[in-house]
Design a protein around this motif. Sequence first.
Motif, PDB file in Angstrom:
ATOM      1  N   VAL A 120       0.840  -1.201   0.000  1.00 32.19           N
ATOM      2  CA  VAL A 120       0.000   0.000   0.000  1.00 32.19           C
ATOM      3  C   VAL A 120       0.877   1.254   0.000  1.00 32.19           C
ATOM      4  O   VAL A 120       0.605   2.215  -0.724  1.00 32.19           O
ATOM      5  CB  VAL A 120      -0.967   0.001   1.211  1.00 32.19           C
ATOM      6  CG1 VAL A 120      -1.860   1.230   1.162  1.00 32.19           C
ATOM      7  CG2 VAL A 120      -1.820  -1.262   1.215  1.00 32.19           C
ATOM      8  N   HIS A 121       1.932   1.242   0.797  1.00 31.61           N
ATOM      9  CA  HIS A 121       2.906   2.338   0.774  1.00 31.61           C
ATOM     10  C   HIS A 121       3.493   2.490  -0.631  1.00 31.61           C
ATOM     11  O   HIS A 121       3.656   3.621  -1.134  1.00 31.61           O
ATOM     12  CB  HIS A 121       4.048   2.076   1.761  1.00 31.61           C
ATOM     13  CG  HIS A 121       3.767   2.505   3.158  1.00 31.61           C
ATOM     14  ND1 HIS A 121       3.741   3.836   3.545  1.00 31.61           N
ATOM     15  CD2 HIS A 121       3.519   1.790   4.287  1.00 31.61           C
ATOM     16  CE1 HIS A 121       3.489   3.921   4.837  1.00 31.61           C
ATOM     17  NE2 HIS A 121       3.349   2.695   5.317  1.00 31.61           N
ATOM     18  N   ALA A 122       3.820   1.365  -1.256  1.00 28.04           N
ATOM     19  CA  ALA A 122       4.437   1.383  -2.588  1.00 28.04           C
ATOM     20  C   ALA A 122       3.492   1.987  -3.624  1.00 28.04           C
ATOM     21  O   ALA A 122       3.932   2.714  -4.526  1.00 28.04           O
ATOM     22  CB  ALA A 122       4.842  -0.028  -2.994  1.00 28.04           C
ATOM     23  N   ILE A 123       2.197   1.689  -3.512  1.00 27.24           N
ATOM     24  CA  ILE A 123       1.215   2.245  -4.453  1.00 27.24           C
ATOM     25  C   ILE A 123       1.148   3.761  -4.330  1.00 27.24           C
ATOM     26  O   ILE A 123       1.134   4.491  -5.332  1.00 27.24           O
ATOM     27  CB  ILE A 123      -0.174   1.621  -4.212  1.00 27.24           C
ATOM     28  CG1 ILE A 123      -0.163   0.143  -4.610  1.00 27.24           C
ATOM     29  CG2 ILE A 123      -1.253   2.371  -5.010  1.00 27.24           C
ATOM     30  CD1 ILE A 123      -1.410  -0.609  -4.196  1.00 27.24           C
ATOM     31  N   PHE A 124       1.143   4.255  -3.090  1.00 25.41           N
ATOM     32  CA  PHE A 124       1.112   5.703  -2.870  1.00 25.41           C
ATOM     33  C   PHE A 124       2.365   6.353  -3.456  1.00 25.41           C
ATOM     34  O   PHE A 124       2.284   7.370  -4.158  1.00 25.41           O
ATOM     35  CB  PHE A 124       1.015   5.999  -1.373  1.00 25.41           C
ATOM     36  CG  PHE A 124       1.061   7.463  -1.035  1.00 25.41           C
ATOM     37  CD1 PHE A 124      -0.042   8.283  -1.249  1.00 25.41           C
ATOM     38  CD2 PHE A 124       2.208   8.033  -0.505  1.00 25.41           C
ATOM     39  CE1 PHE A 124      -0.005   9.638  -0.948  1.00 25.41           C
ATOM     40  CE2 PHE A 124       2.253   9.380  -0.189  1.00 25.41           C
ATOM     41  CZ  PHE A 124       1.151  10.185  -0.420  1.00 25.41           C
ATOM     42  N   LEU A 125       3.519   5.754  -3.203  1.00 28.21           N
ATOM     43  CA  LEU A 125       4.775   6.280  -3.721  1.00 28.21           C
ATOM     44  C   LEU A 125       4.784   6.261  -5.246  1.00 28.21           C
ATOM     45  O   LEU A 125       5.207   7.238  -5.895  1.00 28.21           O
ATOM     46  CB  LEU A 125       5.942   5.454  -3.175  1.00 28.21           C
ATOM     47  CG  LEU A 125       7.346   5.829  -3.652  1.00 28.21           C
ATOM     48  CD1 LEU A 125       7.687   7.263  -3.247  1.00 28.21           C
ATOM     49  CD2 LEU A 125       8.375   4.859  -3.098  1.00 28.21           C
ATOM     50  N   PHE A 126       4.312   5.164  -5.823  1.00 26.63           N
ATOM     51  CA  PHE A 126       4.266   5.041  -7.281  1.00 26.63           C
ATOM     52  C   PHE A 126       3.400   6.136  -7.913  1.00 26.63           C
ATOM     53  O   PHE A 126       3.784   6.752  -8.915  1.00 26.63           O
ATOM     54  CB  PHE A 126       3.723   3.661  -7.660  1.00 26.63           C
ATOM     55  CG  PHE A 126       3.464   3.495  -9.139  1.00 26.63           C
ATOM     56  CD1 PHE A 126       4.506   3.245 -10.019  1.00 26.63           C
ATOM     57  CD2 PHE A 126       2.177   3.583  -9.649  1.00 26.63           C
ATOM     58  CE1 PHE A 126       4.273   3.104 -11.372  1.00 26.63           C
ATOM     59  CE2 PHE A 126       1.931   3.438 -10.999  1.00 26.63           C
ATOM     60  CZ  PHE A 126       2.981   3.188 -11.870  1.00 26.63           C
ATOM     61  N   LEU A 127       2.244   6.403  -7.334  1.00 26.73           N
ATOM     62  CA  LEU A 127       1.347   7.430  -7.868  1.00 26.73           C
ATOM     63  C   LEU A 127       1.971   8.817  -7.784  1.00 26.73           C
ATOM     64  O   LEU A 127       1.844   9.627  -8.714  1.00 26.73           O
ATOM     65  CB  LEU A 127       0.012   7.401  -7.127  1.00 26.73           C
ATOM     66  CG  LEU A 127      -0.891   6.198  -7.425  1.00 26.73           C
ATOM     67  CD1 LEU A 127      -2.068   6.153  -6.449  1.00 26.73           C
ATOM     68  CD2 LEU A 127      -1.399   6.248  -8.860  1.00 26.73           C
ATOM     69  N   LEU A 128       2.661   9.115  -6.684  1.00 28.06           N
ATOM     70  CA  LEU A 128       3.338  10.405  -6.552  1.00 28.06           C
ATOM     71  C   LEU A 128       4.406  10.574  -7.626  1.00 28.06           C
ATOM     72  O   LEU A 128       4.501  11.623  -8.272  1.00 28.06           O
ATOM     73  CB  LEU A 128       3.984  10.534  -5.174  1.00 28.06           C
ATOM     74  CG  LEU A 128       3.100  10.928  -3.996  1.00 28.06           C
ATOM     75  CD1 LEU A 128       3.952  11.014  -2.725  1.00 28.06           C
ATOM     76  CD2 LEU A 128       2.407  12.267  -4.235  1.00 28.06           C
TER      77      LEU A 128
END
Length: 302
Positions: A175-183
């Motif tokens: 979930v952290h990775a998804i947020f980082l990817f979108l940013l």
Amino acid sequence: MLNRRQKIVFLKLLSLFSVVRGYNILIITLAQYLAAIFILAHDWPLSKVVLDSNLFMIVTASSLAIAGGYIINNFYDAEKDTINRPIKSMIDRLVSQNTKLTGYFILNFLSVIAASYVSFRAVVFFSLYIFGIWLYSHKLKKWPLIGNMVSAILSITPFFAVFIYYKNFETVIFVHAIFLFLLILMREFVKDLEGLKGDLALNYKTIPVLYGERVSKWIITLCVLLTAVPVYFLIFNFQIGLMDYYFYGAMGLLSLFILLLWQSNSQARYLLLHNILKLILVMGVFSILLLDLSLVKGRWFW
């Protein structure tokens, strides 16, 4: 006072630091260590993580590969940067293209050597990572959407090297990775808007070139809206300590970002938007400490 020769050496070192984006590499290195300490190996003693020679070599291999990636990207983008970033381009040209290519091969070689200390799988991982960066810089970055997606994936790949090493498959990490990817994906779209002049001149097939700035802004807006999904789950479904304050602040900045995005129509304004996203990313690195400040004190001994 520096003599002429010393000034030239100093300027070339400054140019090299600019080319390899040394400040970005320092932030990524810190982020990898903090992610290992507070997320990926949160149940390990702090000293065991910090003094882990394998982790050090993985971070070193990542830093060297990333530095090499910045060099090859700068090499292929030299003409475009002359149009979009004339001052930075002037500094970067203090180091010759041949020197940059030599540095590129040396850094990649050292990256693989560092990875070989960990395992053969690490060598394969970083070899593929280096090839992926070259392929992106040489070909894929000129393709609409695909180039943006690949760039965002390559940006978070060093964290997956640490993730694979610790074999931690907790859902919260993804979930952290998804947020980082979108940013990072948003930042790539904004960079396309920022570099529109050079892309038009050199016939890069980016989204703003093919479909216009308005379409790009709608795609970026969609990415901002999508960030609300991982943020919701991180705040309400996982234990993230005081880091929820970071996510509230990040969503506030992203709201401001959207307002400014739709009012922007110049390179200077797009640069401001780029810097807002960079600020959110840097704040995110340091906010990892907020997951549990007591871990630093309580996990120092074995």
